[in-house]
Design a protein around this motif. Structure first.
Motif, PDB file in Angstrom:
ATOM      1  N   ASP A 111      54.146  72.659  60.394  1.00  0.00           N
ATOM      2  CA  ASP A 111      54.742  71.562  61.161  1.00  0.00           C
ATOM      3  C   ASP A 111      54.013  70.283  60.778  1.00  0.00           C
ATOM      4  O   ASP A 111      52.859  70.082  61.141  1.00  0.00           O
ATOM      5  N   ARG A 112      54.678  69.396  60.043  1.00  0.00           N
ATOM      6  CA  ARG A 112      54.033  68.208  59.507  1.00  0.00           C
ATOM      7  C   ARG A 112      54.092  67.007  60.434  1.00  0.00           C
ATOM      8  O   ARG A 112      53.622  65.923  60.092  1.00  0.00           O
ATOM      9  N   MET A 113      54.688  67.173  61.656  1.00  0.00           N
ATOM     10  CA  MET A 113      54.840  66.025  62.552  1.00  0.00           C
ATOM     11  C   MET A 113      54.265  66.251  63.946  1.00  0.00           C
ATOM     12  O   MET A 113      53.662  65.350  64.525  1.00  0.00           O
ATOM     13  N   PHE A 114      54.470  67.446  64.515  1.00  0.00           N
ATOM     14  CA  PHE A 114      54.085  67.652  65.911  1.00  0.00           C
ATOM     15  C   PHE A 114      53.139  68.833  66.115  1.00  0.00           C
ATOM     16  O   PHE A 114      52.901  69.259  67.238  1.00  0.00           O
ATOM     17  N   ASP A 115      52.626  69.379  65.018  1.00  0.00           N
ATOM     18  CA  ASP A 115      51.508  70.334  65.051  1.00  0.00           C
ATOM     19  C   ASP A 115      51.788  71.646  65.775  1.00  0.00           C
ATOM     20  O   ASP A 115      50.874  72.255  66.334  1.00  0.00           O
ATOM     21  N   ALA A 116      53.024  72.114  65.785  1.00  0.00           N
ATOM     22  CA  ALA A 116      53.277  73.463  66.296  1.00  0.00           C
ATOM     23  C   ALA A 116      52.623  74.459  65.349  1.00  0.00           C
ATOM     24  O   ALA A 116      52.671  74.288  64.130  1.00  0.00           O
TER      25      ALA A 116
ATOM     26  N   LEU B 263      66.037  78.278  58.537  1.00  0.00           N
ATOM     27  CA  LEU B 263      64.635  78.610  58.773  1.00  0.00           C
ATOM     28  C   LEU B 263      64.464  80.116  58.902  1.00  0.00           C
ATOM     29  O   LEU B 263      65.184  80.776  59.641  1.00  0.00           O
ATOM     30  N   ASN B 264      63.483  80.661  58.190  1.00  0.00           N
ATOM     31  CA  ASN B 264      63.176  82.090  58.280  1.00  0.00           C
ATOM     32  C   ASN B 264      61.726  82.326  57.858  1.00  0.00           C
ATOM     33  O   ASN B 264      61.345  81.955  56.745  1.00  0.00           O
ATOM     34  N   PRO B 265      60.902  82.925  58.759  1.00  0.00           N
ATOM     35  CA  PRO B 265      61.248  83.337  60.120  1.00  0.00           C
ATOM     36  C   PRO B 265      61.388  82.118  61.028  1.00  0.00           C
ATOM     37  O   PRO B 265      61.005  81.013  60.637  1.00  0.00           O
ATOM     38  N   ARG B 266      61.914  82.350  62.227  1.00  0.00           N
ATOM     39  CA  ARG B 266      62.081  81.257  63.174  1.00  0.00           C
ATOM     40  C   ARG B 266      61.567  81.683  64.542  1.00  0.00           C
ATOM     41  O   ARG B 266      61.465  82.877  64.830  1.00  0.00           O
ATOM     42  N   PRO B 267      61.253  80.719  65.432  1.00  0.00           N
ATOM     43  CA  PRO B 267      60.761  81.072  66.762  1.00  0.00           C
ATOM     44  C   PRO B 267      61.795  81.868  67.559  1.00  0.00           C
ATOM     45  O   PRO B 267      62.998  81.616  67.475  1.00  0.00           O
TER      46      PRO B 267
ATOM     47  N   LEU C   9      63.404  68.409  56.913  1.00  0.00           N
ATOM     48  CA  LEU C   9      63.263  69.868  57.000  1.00  0.00           C
ATOM     49  C   LEU C   9      62.691  70.248  58.365  1.00  0.00           C
ATOM     50  O   LEU C   9      63.116  71.215  58.981  1.00  0.00           O
ATOM     51  N   GLU C  10      61.692  69.524  58.793  1.00  0.00           N
ATOM     52  CA  GLU C  10      61.067  69.620  60.113  1.00  0.00           C
ATOM     53  C   GLU C  10      60.914  71.047  60.655  1.00  0.00           C
ATOM     54  O   GLU C  10      61.399  71.375  61.747  1.00  0.00           O
TER      55      GLU C  10
ATOM     56  N   PHE D  79      66.591  74.618  62.544  1.00  0.00           N
ATOM     57  CA  PHE D  79      66.978  75.986  62.201  1.00  0.00           C
ATOM     58  C   PHE D  79      67.973  76.034  61.041  1.00  0.00           C
ATOM     59  O   PHE D  79      67.947  76.976  60.250  1.00  0.00           O
ATOM     60  N   TYR D  80      68.867  75.046  60.967  1.00  0.00           N
ATOM     61  CA  TYR D  80      69.888  75.027  59.911  1.00  0.00           C
ATOM     62  C   TYR D  80      69.973  73.625  59.321  1.00  0.00           C
ATOM     63  O   TYR D  80      69.893  72.622  60.042  1.00  0.00           O
ATOM     64  N   LEU D  81      70.166  73.575  58.007  1.00  0.00           N
ATOM     65  CA  LEU D  81      70.341  72.309  57.303  1.00  0.00           C
ATOM     66  C   LEU D  81      71.621  72.392  56.482  1.00  0.00           C
ATOM     67  O   LEU D  81      71.860  73.376  55.776  1.00  0.00           O
ATOM     68  N   PHE D  82      72.435  71.323  56.593  1.00  0.00           N
ATOM     69  CA  PHE D  82      73.788  71.342  56.055  1.00  0.00           C
ATOM     70  C   PHE D  82      73.951  70.306  54.950  1.00  0.00           C
ATOM     71  O   PHE D  82      73.319  69.247  54.945  1.00  0.00           O
TER      72      PHE D  82
END
Length: 370
Positions: free
Chosen positions: A48-53, A70-74, A265-266, A271-274
């Motif tokens: 996580d490059r913005m909010f440090d999850a 995204l894979n894996p995902r939360p 990408l975040e 989860f999905y990018l179109f």
């Protein structure tokens, strides 16, 4: 006498419990949402490059249709952990009254929004700004390409802190919002006490064909199952209703340049990018007919600055890294991207997709209970 916590205290306690650095529980999603093919690795070991999850994340790409996910995902119950320091919680990001008046003056330059400016000075300033193509495009995307209304019903799915609802309410729309994030929803309720109707579409339990417009601005990429939500949107829209979606464009010049450092990408929130093709396919599978789909360079300056910071040092901090040098580079990039977007062979170059669709009256409604 028993003390009862108010809504704000409950929300803060709920998010506060997420501040422990416990690992985020994940699930595997190996197959494409649209065509059920096995995905192939596109990017791996991203943070996580913005909010440090916490956690390491990757993206798969469908070899058939090009969808990226995204894979894996939360896991669903873990989602709030990824939003604990999200930008919709930040008090500093709320617009000052001066900036808000200036933007309302800018929006007043659009057809049907003439009454939005709070005074002639702001109207004149906004009109002047609208002569600059990038600012006019900003106004169009911020208002989701809509005109003013006379009481038509608008539902904003993922309304955040309610800023868009405020603008559209002033423009005559009868607004409602859905917001799953408890902190953002509380901020929105302060502005619109009766308009934030639920945390999810399932909770809202809206009647069939009850909405004139449904909007989703930078929301569809956050959804675990976009098809389900789009089918529910189709169910609640009137036959001549309109769906408006804005989302990052995987086919943009920014993604081609920065690849795994591209800020939209975040992970792990997107989860999905179109791209144009996959967003169209997703809407058609959900029972919509696409009226228009184009790209926008509105966010190109910010995307360049943030992606450049990620490329250089692995993360982006809004206040520390958005330097004047990066801003200038970003403006130059936006101009190059706009020229490419207007060039027919590369019309998909913009950083955002803007889609308008209507219910396909000949497609079966397959809306599940969500």
């Amino acid at each position: 006498m028993k003390y009862e916590k108010n809504e704000e205290e409950t929300d803060m306690e709920e998010v506060g419990q997420l501040n422990e650095e416990a690992p985020i529980q994940v699930e595997e999603v190996p197959d494409c949402l649209l065509c059920r093919r096995k995905g192939k690795p596109l990017y791996e070991s991203l943070t996580d490059r913005m909010f440090d999850a916490p956690g390491a994340w990757g993206f798969l790409e469908c070899p058939a249709c090009g969808l990226v996910w995204l894979n894996p995902r939360p896991q669903p119950r873990e989602l709030l952990k990824t939003y604990k320091t999200y930008y919709t919680h930040g008090q500093k990001l709320r617009l000052s009254s001066c900036r808000q008046n200036l933007f309302h003056g800018l929006y007043a330059a659009l057809p049907g929004f003439h009454g939005l400016a709070p005074g002639w000075i702001w109207k004149w300033a906004g009109k002047t700004m609208s002569w600059i193509p990038s600012w006019k495009e900003h106004a169009i995307i911020e208002t989701m390409g809509l005109h003013a209304s006379h009481g038509e019903k608008l539902l904003d799915v993922g309304c955040g802190d309610g800023g868009f609802l405020t603008t559209m309410s002033l423009a005559g729309w009868d607004v409602s919002g859905i917001e799953p994030d408890p902190i953002a929803a509380r901020v929105a309720r302060e502005k619109h006490p009766t308009s934030i109707i639920a945390h999810t579409l399932r909770e809202a339990n809206l009647a069939d064909t009850s909405m004139d417009v449904v909007t989703m601005s930078h929301v569809i990429e956050h959804l675990p199952d976009p098809l389900q939500i789009l089918r529910e949107c189709r169910r609640i829209l009137k036959p001549n209703g309109k769906l408006v979606v804005v989302t990052p464009n995987l086919g943009s010049q920014g993604h081609r340049i920065f690849r795994e450092s591209w800020v939209p990408l975040e992970p792990p929130r997107h989860f999905y990018l179109f791209c144009c093709r996959t967003l169209s396919d997703c809407c058609r599978q959900a029972g919509f007919s696409v009226d228009s789909l184009r790209t926008s360079t509105r966010s190109a300056t910010w995307v360049w600055a943030a992606s450049k910071a990620i490329q250089r040092k692995g993360r982006f901090q809004r206040e520390a890294d958005f330097s004047w040098k990066l801003r200038f580079e970003g403006v130059c990039f936006q101009r190059r991207e706009e020229r490419a977007r207007r060039n027919t062979p590369d019309a998909q170059a913009g950083e955002e997709l803007a889609l308008i669709a209507r219910p396909n009256l000949y497609a079966p409604n397959q809306s599940p209970a969500i």
